[in-house]
Design an enzyme around this catalytic site. Structure first.
Site, PDB file in Angstrom:
ATOM      1  N   HIS A  17       5.927   0.867   1.016  1.00  0.00           N
ATOM      2  CA  HIS A  17       4.740   0.355   0.330  1.00  0.00           C
ATOM      3  C   HIS A  17       5.023  -1.080  -0.104  1.00  0.00           C
ATOM      4  O   HIS A  17       6.136  -1.400  -0.528  1.00  0.00           O
ATOM      5  CB  HIS A  17       4.428   1.231  -0.887  1.00  0.00           C
ATOM      6  CG  HIS A  17       3.172   0.859  -1.599  1.00  0.00           C
ATOM      7  ND1 HIS A  17       3.116  -0.204  -2.473  1.00  0.00           N
ATOM      8  CD2 HIS A  17       1.931   1.403  -1.575  1.00  0.00           C
ATOM      9  CE1 HIS A  17       1.883  -0.288  -2.955  1.00  0.00           C
ATOM     10  NE2 HIS A  17       1.148   0.664  -2.425  1.00  0.00           N
ATOM     11  N   ASP A  19       4.446  -2.946  -2.689  1.00  0.00           N
ATOM     12  CA  ASP A  19       5.023  -3.123  -4.024  1.00  0.00           C
ATOM     13  C   ASP A  19       6.461  -2.625  -4.076  1.00  0.00           C
ATOM     14  O   ASP A  19       7.314  -3.204  -4.760  1.00  0.00           O
ATOM     15  CB  ASP A  19       4.191  -2.393  -5.074  1.00  0.00           C
ATOM     16  CG  ASP A  19       2.807  -2.982  -5.239  1.00  0.00           C
ATOM     17  OD1 ASP A  19       2.651  -4.200  -5.020  1.00  0.00           O
ATOM     18  OD2 ASP A  19       1.873  -2.236  -5.581  1.00  0.00           O
ATOM     19  N   LYS A  20       6.742  -1.550  -3.347  1.00  0.00           N
ATOM     20  CA  LYS A  20       8.103  -1.023  -3.335  1.00  0.00           C
ATOM     21  C   LYS A  20       9.047  -1.906  -2.509  1.00  0.00           C
ATOM     22  O   LYS A  20      10.241  -1.988  -2.802  1.00  0.00           O
ATOM     23  CB  LYS A  20       8.105   0.403  -2.800  1.00  0.00           C
ATOM     24  CG  LYS A  20       7.724   1.411  -3.848  1.00  0.00           C
ATOM     25  CD  LYS A  20       8.811   1.534  -4.879  1.00  0.00           C
ATOM     26  CE  LYS A  20       8.251   1.781  -6.264  1.00  0.00           C
ATOM     27  NZ  LYS A  20       9.157   1.388  -7.326  1.00  0.00           N
ATOM     28  N   GLU A  45      11.537 -11.754  -9.678  1.00  0.00           N
ATOM     29  CA  GLU A  45      10.242 -11.250  -9.222  1.00  0.00           C
ATOM     30  C   GLU A  45      10.075 -11.577  -7.734  1.00  0.00           C
ATOM     31  O   GLU A  45      10.497 -12.642  -7.275  1.00  0.00           O
ATOM     32  CB  GLU A  45       9.096 -11.888 -10.005  1.00  0.00           C
ATOM     33  CG  GLU A  45       9.256 -11.809 -11.512  1.00  0.00           C
ATOM     34  CD  GLU A  45       9.181 -10.398 -12.055  1.00  0.00           C
ATOM     35  OE1 GLU A  45       8.681  -9.504 -11.328  1.00  0.00           O
ATOM     36  OE2 GLU A  45       9.611 -10.170 -13.201  1.00  0.00           O
ATOM     37  N   GLU A  58      14.456 -16.129 -13.314  1.00  0.00           N
ATOM     38  CA  GLU A  58      15.550 -16.813 -14.009  1.00  0.00           C
ATOM     39  C   GLU A  58      16.842 -16.028 -13.856  1.00  0.00           C
ATOM     40  O   GLU A  58      16.847 -14.798 -13.967  1.00  0.00           O
ATOM     41  CB  GLU A  58      15.219 -16.953 -15.496  1.00  0.00           C
ATOM     42  CG  GLU A  58      13.982 -17.800 -15.763  1.00  0.00           C
ATOM     43  CD  GLU A  58      13.775 -18.070 -17.234  1.00  0.00           C
ATOM     44  OE1 GLU A  58      13.335 -19.177 -17.571  1.00  0.00           O
ATOM     45  OE2 GLU A  58      14.081 -17.173 -18.053  1.00  0.00           O
ATOM     46  N   LYS A 176       1.755   6.797   1.076  1.00  0.00           N
ATOM     47  CA  LYS A 176       1.465   7.215  -0.293  1.00  0.00           C
ATOM     48  C   LYS A 176       1.234   8.725  -0.299  1.00  0.00           C
ATOM     49  O   LYS A 176       0.766   9.283   0.690  1.00  0.00           O
ATOM     50  CB  LYS A 176       0.224   6.501  -0.846  1.00  0.00           C
ATOM     51  CG  LYS A 176       0.322   4.993  -0.850  1.00  0.00           C
ATOM     52  CD  LYS A 176      -0.964   4.340  -1.357  1.00  0.00           C
ATOM     53  CE  LYS A 176      -1.080   4.444  -2.858  1.00  0.00           C
ATOM     54  NZ  LYS A 176      -2.203   3.615  -3.372  1.00  0.00           N
ATOM     55  N   PHE A 240      -4.573   4.168   9.900  1.00  0.00           N
ATOM     56  CA  PHE A 240      -3.657   3.436   9.020  1.00  0.00           C
ATOM     57  C   PHE A 240      -2.568   2.830   9.896  1.00  0.00           C
ATOM     58  O   PHE A 240      -1.420   3.228   9.849  1.00  0.00           O
ATOM     59  CB  PHE A 240      -3.080   4.381   7.978  1.00  0.00           C
ATOM     60  CG  PHE A 240      -2.287   3.717   6.870  1.00  0.00           C
ATOM     61  CD1 PHE A 240      -2.107   2.345   6.795  1.00  0.00           C
ATOM     62  CD2 PHE A 240      -1.721   4.504   5.874  1.00  0.00           C
ATOM     63  CE1 PHE A 240      -1.370   1.770   5.764  1.00  0.00           C
ATOM     64  CE2 PHE A 240      -0.989   3.948   4.847  1.00  0.00           C
ATOM     65  CZ  PHE A 240      -0.809   2.579   4.791  1.00  0.00           C
ATOM     66  N   ASP A 248      -1.388  -5.474   2.656  1.00  0.00           N
ATOM     67  CA  ASP A 248      -1.685  -5.692   1.243  1.00  0.00           C
ATOM     68  C   ASP A 248      -0.486  -6.378   0.609  1.00  0.00           C
ATOM     69  O   ASP A 248       0.654  -5.979   0.848  1.00  0.00           O
ATOM     70  CB  ASP A 248      -1.961  -4.345   0.559  1.00  0.00           C
ATOM     71  CG  ASP A 248      -2.544  -4.491  -0.834  1.00  0.00           C
ATOM     72  OD1 ASP A 248      -2.923  -5.613  -1.207  1.00  0.00           O
ATOM     73  OD2 ASP A 248      -2.620  -3.468  -1.540  1.00  0.00           O
ATOM     74  N   ALA A 249      -0.736  -7.384  -0.195  1.00  0.00           N
ATOM     75  CA  ALA A 249       0.365  -8.094  -0.854  1.00  0.00           C
ATOM     76  C   ALA A 249       1.109  -7.160  -1.807  1.00  0.00           C
ATOM     77  O   ALA A 249       0.517  -6.255  -2.416  1.00  0.00           O
ATOM     78  CB  ALA A 249      -0.167  -9.304  -1.619  1.00  0.00           C
ATOM     79  N   ARG A 254       4.774  -3.218 -10.029  1.00  0.00           N
ATOM     80  CA  ARG A 254       3.399  -2.724 -10.108  1.00  0.00           C
ATOM     81  C   ARG A 254       3.292  -1.203  -9.978  1.00  0.00           C
ATOM     82  O   ARG A 254       2.191  -0.666 -10.029  1.00  0.00           O
ATOM     83  CB  ARG A 254       2.524  -3.374  -9.029  1.00  0.00           C
ATOM     84  CG  ARG A 254       2.121  -4.784  -9.375  1.00  0.00           C
ATOM     85  CD  ARG A 254       0.845  -5.201  -8.688  1.00  0.00           C
ATOM     86  NE  ARG A 254       0.938  -5.164  -7.238  1.00  0.00           N
ATOM     87  CZ  ARG A 254       0.112  -5.852  -6.436  1.00  0.00           C
ATOM     88  NH1 ARG A 254      -0.843  -6.600  -6.958  1.00  0.00           N
ATOM     89  NH2 ARG A 254       0.246  -5.779  -5.132  1.00  0.00           N
ATOM     90  N   LYS A 255       4.407  -0.512  -9.841  1.00  0.00           N
ATOM     91  CA  LYS A 255       4.363   0.942  -9.684  1.00  0.00           C
ATOM     92  C   LYS A 255       5.192   1.628 -10.772  1.00  0.00           C
ATOM     93  O   LYS A 255       6.016   2.499 -10.510  1.00  0.00           O
ATOM     94  CB  LYS A 255       4.848   1.334  -8.285  1.00  0.00           C
ATOM     95  CG  LYS A 255       3.862   0.953  -7.184  1.00  0.00           C
ATOM     96  CD  LYS A 255       2.568   1.732  -7.297  1.00  0.00           C
ATOM     97  CE  LYS A 255       1.539   1.333  -6.247  1.00  0.00           C
ATOM     98  NZ  LYS A 255       0.886   0.042  -6.582  1.00  0.00           N
ATOM     99  N   LYS A 275      15.589  -6.617 -12.949  1.00  0.00           N
ATOM    100  CA  LYS A 275      16.129  -6.987 -14.257  1.00  0.00           C
ATOM    101  C   LYS A 275      17.539  -6.457 -14.444  1.00  0.00           C
ATOM    102  O   LYS A 275      17.820  -5.300 -14.116  1.00  0.00           O
ATOM    103  CB  LYS A 275      15.231  -6.424 -15.367  1.00  0.00           C
ATOM    104  CG  LYS A 275      13.805  -6.941 -15.320  1.00  0.00           C
ATOM    105  CD  LYS A 275      12.933  -6.255 -16.350  1.00  0.00           C
ATOM    106  CE  LYS A 275      11.493  -6.751 -16.259  1.00  0.00           C
ATOM    107  NZ  LYS A 275      10.608  -6.053 -17.210  1.00  0.00           N
ATOM    108  N   LYS A 279      18.099  -6.469 -20.403  1.00  0.00           N
ATOM    109  CA  LYS A 279      16.664  -6.273 -20.622  1.00  0.00           C
ATOM    110  C   LYS A 279      16.428  -4.806 -20.975  1.00  0.00           C
ATOM    111  O   LYS A 279      16.585  -3.913 -20.140  1.00  0.00           O
ATOM    112  CB  LYS A 279      15.864  -6.633 -19.371  1.00  0.00           C
ATOM    113  CG  LYS A 279      15.650  -8.129 -19.166  1.00  0.00           C
ATOM    114  CD  LYS A 279      16.862  -8.829 -18.671  1.00  0.00           C
ATOM    115  CE  LYS A 279      16.558 -10.269 -18.253  1.00  0.00           C
ATOM    116  NZ  LYS A 279      17.795 -11.000 -17.902  1.00  0.00           N
ATOM    117  N   ASP A 281      13.792  -3.262 -21.354  1.00  0.00           N
ATOM    118  CA  ASP A 281      12.785  -2.624 -20.502  1.00  0.00           C
ATOM    119  C   ASP A 281      13.448  -1.622 -19.573  1.00  0.00           C
ATOM    120  O   ASP A 281      12.904  -0.539 -19.313  1.00  0.00           O
ATOM    121  CB  ASP A 281      12.064  -3.671 -19.633  1.00  0.00           C
ATOM    122  CG  ASP A 281      11.011  -4.437 -20.390  1.00  0.00           C
ATOM    123  OD1 ASP A 281      10.592  -3.975 -21.464  1.00  0.00           O
ATOM    124  OD2 ASP A 281      10.609  -5.507 -19.910  1.00  0.00           O
TER     125      ASP A 281
END
Length: 396
Positions: A17, A19-20, A45, A58, A176, A240, A248-249, A254-255, A275, A279, A281
């Site tokens: 995918h 995003d992945k 990123e 960074e 998906k 598909f 798709d970008a 995002r997941k 990260k 961090k 997160d």
């Protein structure tokens, strides 16, 4: 009073995918830098689109970025690592190919303002890399102590990927899944709906794809979960063929619900991939899962949610909240008091040391969830250990 009979749904997305793909590339950079300097700082990123990969963020680290410039040879290592990651996923398509994609690197040195707040100095412990709230969750509805809907969604796509990597040429990387289960008295008992969309070779029909996918779903779900009433949607758009970053970008982070608990638990809002573990997160979310999993594994609750909160530059958590969802055999207040001490106070440094997070172990987390995995011999998925259960049982 909470409902005990209901339908709940979770989704997953494959390693291919878009995003992945971005998550995998970002975590590949984390691993590259952590292998060079275990104290490296990374916030990477990734944007993926038609035959293009762009990095931004960074970084800081010995042998990586020093005196305002890249160390010799590092830029080439970065590009090589990115192309190798894309190749490993399996992208050799006209619209996205590991060899021919255009690569841009816009990583640069970490902000001095962030560094001064996070670094340990003059008797001050290492502070959190940002403010925020993090959640951990565990449930006894699966052996890995994860929500069943998400666990099965992950397994479907992981199995399809194994078939593809094993030579099934009709399957392409982007996919998906979505699993809806009926819970009776709080226990999942059957599948009400299955949704799978997978990129495929040219010329295949929906029936062709279904013939590949349905046996995989039947293999993954427990016996009896698929019934005559289960609703199937296999490639519901009908075709598909164009997928991945060409279709798709993709962007890092995002997941986040796919990465965590499939919607069965709150999420703090911060993504993990790209990260380093200063961090919170990332590191505190891992710590919260570790603690919640050990609570459930010890038999002190059927379900457990833990929230931790932090302030940038401050080591100690600002709050610890435990919710046993009415299933507890111990006071939640006792756990709020005792759990942080089991991991050195839950400071960023203590979490990193207790879980051994200063290692190149992150690219493997980028697909099929950061939780519910088996701990690896080299320290990967250390937050999935259940080595606190004896201490926890002694509290009851």
């Amino acid at each position: 009073m909470s409902r005990t009979s209901y339908v709940f749904t979770s989704e997953s997305v494959s390693e291919g995918h878009p995003d992945k793909v971005s998550d995998r590339i970002s975590d590949t950079i984390v691993d590259l830098f952590m292998a060079k300097d275990p104290e490296a700082r990374v916030a990477c990123e990734t944007l993926t689109t038609t035959n293009r990969v762009v990095l931004a963020g960074e970084i800081r680290g010995k042998g990586i970025w020093e005196n305002g410039a890249w160390a010799p040879g590092v830029e080439k290592e970065i590009e090589d690592a990115v192309r190798a990651a894309v190749k490993d996923i399996g992208y050799e398509q006209d619209g996205f190919h590991w060899k021919t994609l255009t690569f841009e690197n816009h990583l640069h040195g970490q902000s001095a303002d962030i560094a001064v707040g996070v670094d340990a100095a003059d008797g001050k412990d290492e502070g959190a890399g940002d403010q925020g709230i993090m959640f951990g969750y565990a449930s006894n509805e699966t052996p890995e102590l994860m929500p069943a809907t998400l666990a099965y969604s992950h397994r479907i796509l992981k199995r399809l990927a194994e078939l593809r990597h094993g030579g099934e040429k009709r399957l392409e990387p982007d996919a998906k899944s979505q699993v809806s289960l009926f819970y009776e008295n709080g226990v999942p008992v059957r599948a009400t709906a299955i949704v799978v969309s997978t990129q495929h070779a040219k010329g295949m029909t929906q029936a062709d794809v279904a013939a590949l996918v349905k046996p995989v779903v039947a293999e993954v779900l427990p016996e009896g979960f698929i019934t005559d009433e289960t609703v199937w949607h296999i490639n519901p758009t009908g075709v598909f063929e164009i997928g991945g970053p060409d279709g798709d970008a993709g962007l890092t982070g995002r997941k986040i619900i796919v990465d965590t608990y499939g919607g069965a638990s709150p999420h703090g809002g911060g993504a993990f991939s790209g990260k380093d573990c200063t961090k919170v997160d990332r590191s505190a979310a891992y710590a919260a899962r570790y603690l919640a999993k050990n609570v459930v594994a010890s038999g002190l609750a059927d379900r457990c949610t833990i929230q931790l909160s932090y302030a940038i530059g401050v080591a100690e958590p600002q709050s610890v909240h435990v919710d046993l969802h009415g299933t507890g055999k111990i006071s939640e207040e006792v756990l709020e008091r005792e759990l942080p001490a089991m991991i050195g106070g839950a400071t960023p440094r203590a979490i990193r040391e207790h879980l051994g997070l200063n290692r190149p172990i992150y690219a493997r987390t980028a697909a099929y969830g950061h939780f519910g995995r088996e701990p690896d011999a080299d320290g990967g998925f250390s937050w999935e250990r259940t080595d606190l259960t004896d201490k926890l049982k002694a509290l009851a």
